[in-house]
Design an enzyme around this catalytic site. Structure first.
Site: not given
Ligand SMILES: NC(=O)C1=CN([C@@H]2O[C@H](COP(=O)(O)OP(=O)(O)OC[C@H]3O[C@@H](n4cnc5c(N)ncnc54)[C@H](OP(=O)(O)O)[C@@H]3O)[C@@H](O)[C@H]2O)C=CC1
Ligand SMILES: O=C(O)C(=O)[C@@H](O)[C@H](O)C(=O)CO
Length: 280
Positions: A47, A110, A77, A52
């Protein structure tokens, strides 16, 4: 496709693995290495997003990995600032140039940005990009049912996926049910609620102890049993493997209910309610 991770079939026939890799904040050489590692150990769905600033990182990882491009499913996105039709068409092309890819497998709007109110135009651009072969499947992110209903009414084309905030503190029961009734796959963003408070949650810890699994594994199994595709982000080789090692145990109905019961009205991570939040 991947021998490790089961798949779901979207309403347009594309198959997606039920766990993919989130990449928000993963960039540069460290980002490339982490994504290549994920692909090497079995991830096939990656993703990304224009906003990003890492489509180049993802594209480089695709080229460096030993897995053929056609076995990978790459998502990006469209940002809110490019919702007019002409801007959206160029932004999709720019997304491809940034990644140096010929096509995306899944391309999403997005955020709906309802106040800006140009998401139907953006959707028409995605519909056309799919016809031109630039993207294989088209979907949305952070859309409420009313936004999706309008897309279908005005263009006749239904999204394959809606990627929404979904984790135990915000279980999105109504929206998930609406997706299921309308043949749209739910994809969970921040599936681990960013691994902060959840790592100390006693209810999930108790369930994890029972199954000899970790809290993230129980949470990702909960997503899978809800029927959602999750995209946990991890830059760590150890945690990437941990997050896909969830297919050798099952949660019972009571455990599923206990986890879903952790949901709170104010459970969103950043108070980003798509009815009012706008992101450009
Ligand atoms: N469409 C949208 O608006 C949005 C989309 N997204 C997408 O969703 C993805 C995932 O969401 P995200 O906000 O990153 O959060 P997540 O819920 O995936 O959590 C990520 C965090 O958890 C840690 N982590 C991951 N696996 C573990 C584990 N097994 N044990 C302990 N810690 C862990 C990671 O650290 P480390 O890397 O050190 O393991 C990182 O700090 C994003 O990366 C993005 O691609 C996110 C937000 C908004
Ligand atoms: O991470 C994403 O995909 C987002 O849409 C962002 O809005 C994210 O959720 C964020 O909060 C960045 O500050």
């Amino acid at each position: 496709m991947s021998n490790l991770i089961p798949e779901v079939t979207l309403n347009d026939g594309l198959k997606l693995p039920v766990v993919g890799l989130g990449t928000y904040t993963m960039r540069g050489s460290a980002g490339v290495n982490a994504i290549v590692n994920a692909i090497d150990i079995g991830y096939r769905l990656i993703d990304s997003a224009y906003n990003y600033e890492n489509e180049g990182t993802v594209g480089e990882a695709v080229r460096r990995s030993s897995v053929p491009r056609e076995q990978l499913l790459i998502t990006s996105k469209l940002p809110g600032r490019y919702h007019t039709y002409d801007k959206a068409v160029v932004a999709i092309q720019e997304s491809l140039y940034r990644a140096n890819l010929d096509y995306y497998d899944l391309y999403l709007i997005h955020w709906p940005n309802p106040k800006q109110d140009q998401y139907v135009e953006a959707w028409q651009a995605l519909v056309d990009a799919q016809k031109w072969g630039l993207v294989r499947s088209i979907g949305v992110s952070n859309f409420l049912p009313e936004h999706i209903e309008r897309l279908v009414k005005e263009t006749g084309v239904k999204p394959s996926v809606n990627q929404i905030e979904l984790h135990p503190f915000f279980n999105q029961a109504e929206q998930r049910q609406w997706h299921a009734e309308n043949g749209i796959i739910t994809e969970s963003w921040s599936p681990l609620a960013k691994a902060n408070d959840i790592m100390n949650n006693e209810v999930i810890q108790q369930i994890a102890d029972r199954h000899q699994k970790s809290i993230p594994q129980v949470v990702l199994r909960w997503h899978y049993q809800l029927g959602a595709v999750s995209i946990p982000k991890s830059a760590s080789a150890y945690r990437q493997l941990e997050n896909i090692s969830i297919f050798d145990f099952a949660l019972d109905e009571t455990e599923m209910t206990m986890i879903s019961g952790l949901t709170r009205a104010d459970g969103r991570m950043r108070n980003q309610d798509p009815a009012v939040y706008e992101e450009f």
